[in-house]
Design an enzyme around this catalytic site. Structure first.
Site, PDB file in Angstrom:
ATOM      1  N   GLY A 476       1.011  -1.183   0.226  1.00 44.39           N
ATOM      2  CA  GLY A 476       0.067  -0.071  -0.200  1.00 44.39           C
ATOM      3  C   GLY A 476       0.811   1.284   0.026  1.00 44.39           C
ATOM      4  N   ASN A 631       7.390  10.737  -4.508  1.00 43.28           N
ATOM      5  CA  ASN A 631       6.143  11.069  -5.060  1.00 43.28           C
ATOM      6  C   ASN A 631       5.167  11.283  -3.876  1.00 43.28           C
ATOM      7  OD1 ASN A 631       3.493  10.723  -5.681  1.00 43.28           O
ATOM      8  ND2 ASN A 631       3.992   8.845  -7.059  1.00 43.28           N
ATOM      9  N   GLN A 638       0.832   8.228   3.120  1.00 45.03           N
ATOM     10  CA  GLN A 638       1.563   7.453   4.144  1.00 45.03           C
ATOM     11  C   GLN A 638       1.609   8.227   5.307  1.00 45.03           C
ATOM     12  OE1 GLN A 638       4.227   4.336   3.964  1.00 45.03           O
ATOM     13  NE2 GLN A 638       5.045   4.958   2.003  1.00 45.03           N
ATOM     14  N   LYS A 701      14.485   9.065   2.661  1.00 48.08           N
ATOM     15  CA  LYS A 701      14.576   8.466   4.092  1.00 48.08           C
ATOM     16  C   LYS A 701      12.853   7.880   3.815  1.00 48.08           C
ATOM     17  CE  LYS A 701      17.009  11.989   6.652  1.00 48.08           C
ATOM     18  NZ  LYS A 701      16.818  13.121   7.726  1.00 48.08           N
ATOM     19  N   GLU A 705       6.669   4.804   8.595  1.00 46.74           N
ATOM     20  CA  GLU A 705       6.410   4.266  10.130  1.00 46.74           C
ATOM     21  C   GLU A 705       6.816   5.773  10.950  1.00 46.74           C
ATOM     22  OE1 GLU A 705       7.954   0.148  11.070  1.00 46.74           O
ATOM     23  OE2 GLU A 705       8.863   0.717   9.310  1.00 46.74           O
TER      24      GLU A 705
END
Lengths: 738, 204, 330
Positions: A476, A631, A638, A701, A705
């Site tokens: 995803g 992107n 995210q 990077k 998370e």
């Protein structure tokens, strides 16, 4: 949502283009791109996993006669009749198995939900019906559920993980004793489960000695090797297919029992077998975020400069396999501490083995540190944003190595400006609207930049198209899309003319999709392959797009391919070779050379009904800096998902455990609460430009998370600001505020 | 509609018929070893009933024979190879299996296939195709309203219904009426943006 | 699921007269199919009543201030009915705040009131102890189990499972009557007498005979424009109530002429707070009065360590619901 909310932001400085996802059309039309959707040769049989209803004890008898009598049932496999299996090493021993316990190893039961039988039938309904009729008798022992339960045993982390070193940097005790302001607080973080919407499935079929497994996986090369080892077959004969993963968050990295169970059943029956662990079974099948206790002592001088930092973590883990996240070496790197002491313990009980869950170490430890930072700022009478800025550092104070880049202060400034932080009255209970108490809180977010070796094959075609093959994974995250963008940039080809294959162990090996390493690692290998192609085309490094196109059109062969590879500076070629054996080498955070982290700042407003005390989050602002953004569309998504995970972590998510029986009771997604659409108000994401030329080929990077780290500290601080109540155990439920 | 328990006294009597093993259950019973029985009903237990049904699926007339226990979701996925509808929980908790039954959004995991007899079933595969996207599908692409994509078919079917039901009047209303579809990647604000975009096109 | 025989009778009379022991009626299936998959319910026959007589039992009819609703009316239809929303918003609120849009499309209001508890020890047959599932087996919740979601009112030492619904709280507050077609023909029952407390036999949740079919609900006086349903839960939507209140007021100047209170999330059955109503009737609509009534409503509460908060939360929810109802247009 604000009227000006932009789901897909435009590219800014040091960003790629926000092109649509490579697989977007497939995902909106229901294409067969997930493991359980892939066609199989012939009509499959359906398997149902039977799991233990006790947490500790022993199977005394199994009567499968009624189960076998169900029309259509083909087999009942238990420890009494399962074929032999080889060993499977766990992740911490260099393997991929989630537990040291082998599938259907014997009559002993070590945790709730342990698979104790596999039923296979012609239909799903027959298999489930037979599971109702399988009779298993147990003797039951008293299990140890969690912290404070009888029988819980504590060990220093060093006893189970020899590479762990407690931190002793200067004299933290003395530094704290001499501080003008100190706090000493204990925090609790709950059990959480990933609960990706895609269930844990495995479909297995054999073609002679060749085994094909359709299984959603964050590491197909690892799974191929681990499955081969466990099934005692040559890894070259095993193929894993997992084109797209329906959410993972860490739960689909390790190898669980179901892989071997499905493979053995298929071999015995000579037909494809589909095994899907049901939602409740998923709670004990593939790990969870373990509950932790954290004690933080933190001090600062009269001017607000940090002095001593003393942090102890206790993680609750399994007796069979003492999985641990650790992580205190990372919190120790966050600010300009003068002295640091940290210790880590594991406490063991009769539980299934925990596993990685989105920012495994960071979610509990950074929550504790950041909650303590907010408490200390309040104690010292300093604005918490200012407090963080004045304690910024350019080096990891413990290791003494420099940050390759660090933009925390820029993130704090950007978030504060957007949020209107300067209007915050520091007094608790100072804002309200009608019967709603309003509070504002903030936190730092961080995630170590981690990388792993990777390979990738890129094929150029004379017609001006190209293809990329790498056994990386898209959970995803947009991995197909950014791989195409990375190659497109290097080859002068529009990314929409580049096809991408991932999620298949026949492809050149890529890294495990964990630790937010994929973008950095995969794009670096893709770039390396492209560089090799450009070299063979005789193109200079600074060739223009026109020159590149001309060289491709003039190729003598219809196709030209190159396999690239890459490893981070801390490793060598051997780490690439190990990839082919399913080995994992990840470096990142603070190494002996450098400190590599992405940072963010989060600010949140909560509203709490004065009377009934429900907490709502009408708006949240997150500003993040993570080097080059491949992107902005997928990056924004995210961050968005991370912030919402953070809200869920603060207010909703917790797996409840029966202390007497050591069993999870809300093992479903009606009662294991994750945020729904109505929980989410305005979410505002700022991507702060950052250039890091040192970290890897493209200067990226990992970001997957980052955004969910710290959010609970921002929310608990906002709750304190609204009510004057400090909550130190998560999640913050109504009863804690009544 | 009387969802009363079946006669449990019968079950417990049944439990005493045969010793030797402890009772079994969905996940095997937490039983002490002092063996209380769990023998099956010796009285006539119903046998599997398979019935012919006719479904109109995505405009196609389909005739098939189903086990009365099969849910519409399992028939779609296992028998008709329409795997766009997803099983995320099998208990009506996630919304990933949402389809339209006679135009109404419905959870196919809690619908027995026999109940869909004679009804028009629309799944994600019938809503639009890559070269002929439904406005909601286009809006999901445009607004990056998904990440892993697993809940997406259910979100899209729900989004279409949210508009046709008249529950897409404001952001708050969309959020509430899209709350039956969990998205673990948490694309919620983008889903709301997609529903708004499609609303404009669908209401023309 | 275990095998069952599927029937789809054409008429309600057929459904009832052909009923056999071991059978169950079902329409939306949102409780039945869920619990059959868990082997908690195991009917030998399923009688599909969803299409009885082409929608004959799917209706909303007003006659003056009386309201009659067919039992096969989908939750969505009743929730979205403009007249219901205007004249008795409590009914509408209790529906749209429940479950999810999809479930509300499927579930019919007759089955809705008979939904089963979410107690984890009831829903998972691998727990040996559950008096509701297996009379006499004990109660895992009371024997050291997780009880945060359990009831504090109407409990017994056999069972503390919470009644999970919302709509029934509104029906019980509105003095609804249940219209039933039974083997001996039609009859009616006060809604308040439909559910039974979990005393000796927690498996017996209602006073219905197995073959009884709920046909409709009728409310003689449903004209309560000043009414609402307040539901407090852990997340904003798609969650069961921790505490809820269905409240209705009729004012005579500043005096409460009539008040209705149904409590959810806190009790083993749809709970009518009659003593609290009596304490309010004839008095002023003030916060102090509401707080006194809330104390009365929860005076008999019985708690565990984990669910003790529901007493305080239940009281606050009731007070807030009454305050908000009092502010509504009468």
């Amino acid at each position: 949502m604000a009227q000006d909310y932009t789901p897909v932001p435009a590219a800014k400085e040091n960003m790629g283009q926000p092109i649509a996802r490579y697989e977007a059309l497939q995902k909106v039309t229901g294409a067969k791109i997930y493991a359980d959707d892939l066609p199989v040769p012939g009509r499959p049989a359906y398997a149902w996993m039977v799991t233990s209803g006790i947490a500790k004890g022993r199977i005394t008898s199994i009567d499968d006669s009624a189960a076998l009598a169900v029309p259509g049932v083909q087999m009942v496999m238990t420890h009494e009749n399962r074929p032999p299996l080889g060993d499977a090493k766990t992740f911490s021993s260099g393997g991929l198995a989630i537990t040291e316990l082998a599938p259907l190893a014997g009559p002993e039961v070590h945790h709730d939900g342990q698979p104790v039988a596999l039923i296979v039938a012609d239909t799903f309904e027959a298999a489930r019906e037979a599971s109702f009729k399988l009779k298993i008798a147990y003797t039951e022992d008293t299990p140890t559920a969690t912290f404070g339960s009888p029988g819980a045993t504590q060990k220093n982390l060093k006893e189970v993980n020899p590479s762990f070193e407690p931190i002793r940097f200067n004299d933290a005790g003395a530094a704290l004793a001499g501080s003008a302001h100190t706090i000493d607080s204990e925090y609790y973080t709950p059990i959480q489960h990933h609960n990706a919407i895609e269930l844990f499935s495995t479909t297995a079929y054999w073609d002679g000695p060749r085994l094909v497994l359709h299984e959603p996986s964050q590491f197909v090369w690892g799974l191929k090797n681990a499955a081969a080892e466990q099934l005692q077959t040559d890894s070259e004969t095993v193929r894993i297919k997992s084109p797209f993963v329906g959410g993972a968050f860490g739960s689909k990295a390790a190898m669980t029992h179901r892989t071997a169970l499905a493979a053995m059943a298929s071999k015995q029956l000579g037909r494809p077998v589909k095994l899907v662990a049901m939602r409740d079974q998923g709670f004990t099948h593939s790990g969870h975020r373990q509950e932790t206790r954290q004690r933080v002592r933190l001090g600062c001088d009269a001017s607000g400069k940090l002095t001593g930092y003393d942090h102890t973590q206790w993680e609750f883990t399994a007796r069979t396999t003492p999985y641990s996240n650790g992580g205190l070496e990372k919190t120790a790197a966050m600010y300009d501490f003068k002295a640091v002491k940290s210790d880590n313990y594991v406490v063991q009980g009769d539980r299934n083995v925990p596993t990685f869950m989105r920012s495994p170490a960071e979610v509990p430890t950074v929550y504790a540190l950041e909650a303590a930072m907010n408490e200390l700022a309040a104690e010292a009478g300093i604005d918490p944003v200012e407090f963080r800025k004045m304690n910024d550092t350019r080096v990891d104070p413990v290791k003494g190595v420099p940050y390759t880049s660090r933009s925390l202060n820029q993130c704090l400034d950007a978030a504060a400006e957007r949020f209107g932080w300067s209007r915050r009255n520091p007094q608790p209970r100072s804002m309200r609207q009608g019967e709603w108490l309003i509070g504002w809180g903030c936190s730092m977010a961080m995630y170590p930049t981690q990388m792993s070796p990777s390979t990738a094959r890129v094929t150029l075609k004379r017609n001006g198209t190209a293809s990329i093959e790498v056994a990386a994974h898209d959970v995803g995250t947009g991995c197909y899309t950014i791989a195409a963008q990375a190659a497109g940039e290097r080859l002068g080809i529009d990314p929409t003319r580049i096809s991408v294959q991932m999620g298949d162990s026949r492809l050149p090996p890529g890294p495990v999709s964990g630790g937010s390493i994929s973008t950095a690692s995969v794009t670096s290998a893709v770039a390396n392959a492209c560089d090799r192609l450009n070299e063979r085309l005789g193109l200079p490094a600074d060739a223009t797009a026109d020159q590149r196109r001309a060289a491709i059109a003039a190729m003598s062969m219809p196709e030209l391919d190159a396999t690239g590879s890459w490893f981070p500076a801390e490793l060598d070629q051997k780490a690439v070779d190990a990839l082919y054996e399913g080995g994992v080498r990840i470096v990142g955070g603070s190494t002996d050379k450098r400190a590599m982290y992405a940072f963010g700042a989060e600010m949140v407003e909560v509203r709490i009904n004065e009377r009934t005390r429900e907490v709502r989050v009408p708006r949240i602002v997150g500003a993040f800096a993570a080097g080059h953004i491949m992107n902005p569309r997928t990056a924004h998504s995210q961050y968005l998902g991370g912030l919402i995970w953070g809200i869920g972590s603060a207010l909703h998510e917790s797996t409840e455990i029966d202390h007497k029986r050591a069993r999870y009771t809300n093992d479903n997604i009606a009662e294991y609460l994750i945020p729904v659409n109505a929980d989410i108000g305005e979410v505002d994401i700022i991507m702060v430009p950052e250039v890091d030329d040192e970290i890897n080929v493209l200067g990226v990077k990992g970001i997957g998370e980052l955004a969910n780290v710290g959010t609970p500290a921002a929310i608990t601080d906002a709750i304190w600001h609204a009510t004057g109540i400090r909550i130190r155990d998560l999640p913050v439920r109504i009863e804690k505020l009544l | 509609m009387a969802d009363r328990s079946p006669s449990f006294d019968q079950v417990s009597r049944r439990g005493l018929i045969k010793g030797g093993v402890a009772g079994a259950a969905v996940t095997s019973v937490q039983a002490k070893a002092q063996v209380r029985g769990g023998a099956e009903n010796t009285a006539a237990e119903p046998t599997v009933q398979r019935v012919p049904i006719t479904l109109d699926i995505n405009g196609q007339h389909r005739e098939l024979t189903v086990d009365t226990r099969s849910t519409l979701l399992d028939v779609l996925r296992h028998d008709l190879e329409l795997t766009g509808s997803k099983k995320g929980c099998d208990h009506g908790q996630c919304g990933a299996c949402t389809v339209h039954l006679d135009g109404t959004r419905t959870l196919s995991c809690l619908t027995l296939a026999v109940q869909a007899e004679g009804k028009a079933v629309t799944t994600i595969e019938g809503l639009g195709s890559p070269d002929n996207l439904h406005p909601m599908q286009r809006a999901f692409v445009d607004n990056d309203a998904f990440q892993c994509g697993y809940c997406t078919p259910g979100q899209i079917m729900s989004g279409v219904a949210c508009i046709t039901e008249g529950h897409a009047g404001s952001d708050a209303e969309i959020r509430e009426y899209m709350s039956g579809n969990l998205c673990r990647c948490a694309a919620y604000p983008n889903i709301v943006a997609a529903v708004k975009q499609a609303r404009g096109e669908m209401e023309g | 699921m275990r095998p069952f025989h599927y029937d789809k009778p054409a008429t309600a009379t057929d459904a009832v007269t052909n009923f056999r022991p071991g059978a169950q009626y079902f329409a939306g299936g949102t409780t039945m199919v869920d619990l059959m998959k868990l082997d908690v319910m195991k009917p030998a026959r399923l009688i599909d009543i969803s299409g009885l007589e082409k929608g004959r039992y799917d209706f909303i009819k007003w006659s003056g201030k009386s309201l009659r609703i067919g039992a096969l009316t989908p939750m969505t239809k009743l929730a979205d009915d403009d007249k219901v929303r205007a004249r008795v918003p409590m009914l509408s609120d209790a529906l749209w705040l429940a479950a999810s849009p999809q479930i509300r499309n499927m579930a019919r209001i007759g089955g809705n009131v008979l939904q089963r508890t979410r107690c984890p020890y009831f829903r998972d047959t691998s727990y040996e102890q559950c008096n509701k599932r297996k009379p006499g087996s004990g109660c895992a919740a009371l024997d050291g189990g997780v009880t945060r979601h359990h009831a504090v009112l109407g409990t017994s030492d056999k069972c503390i499972a919470t009644y999970p619904g919302d709509f029934a709280q509104a029906l019980v507050a509105l003095d609804a009557v249940v219209e039933i077609l039974g083997e001996d023909g039609p009859r009616s029952l006060r809604f308040a007498d439909l559910h039974v407390l979990p005393e000796a036999r927690p498996d017996r949740e209602t006073t219905l005979a197995p073959s009884d079919l709920i046909i409709a609900f009728s409310i003689e006086d449903a004209d309560f424009p000043r009414s609402k349903y307040l539901k407090i839960r852990d997340r904003e939507s798609y969650a069961y109530a921790l505490a809820s209140t269905a409240s209705a007021l009729r004012m005579d100047g500043n005096t409460i002429a009539d008040v209705r209170l149904g409590l959810g999330g806190v009790a083993t059955t749809p709970w009518r707070a009659r003593e609290a109503e009596a304490a309010l009737r004839g008095g002023p609509a003030t916060e102090a009065q509401f707080a006194r009534a809330a104390d009365i409503a929860f005076a008999g509460a019985s708690t565990t360590d984990e669910n003790a908060f529901k007493v305080e939360l239940g009281k606050r929810t009731m007070v807030r619901s009454l305050l908000e109802t009092a502010r509504m247009e009468g």
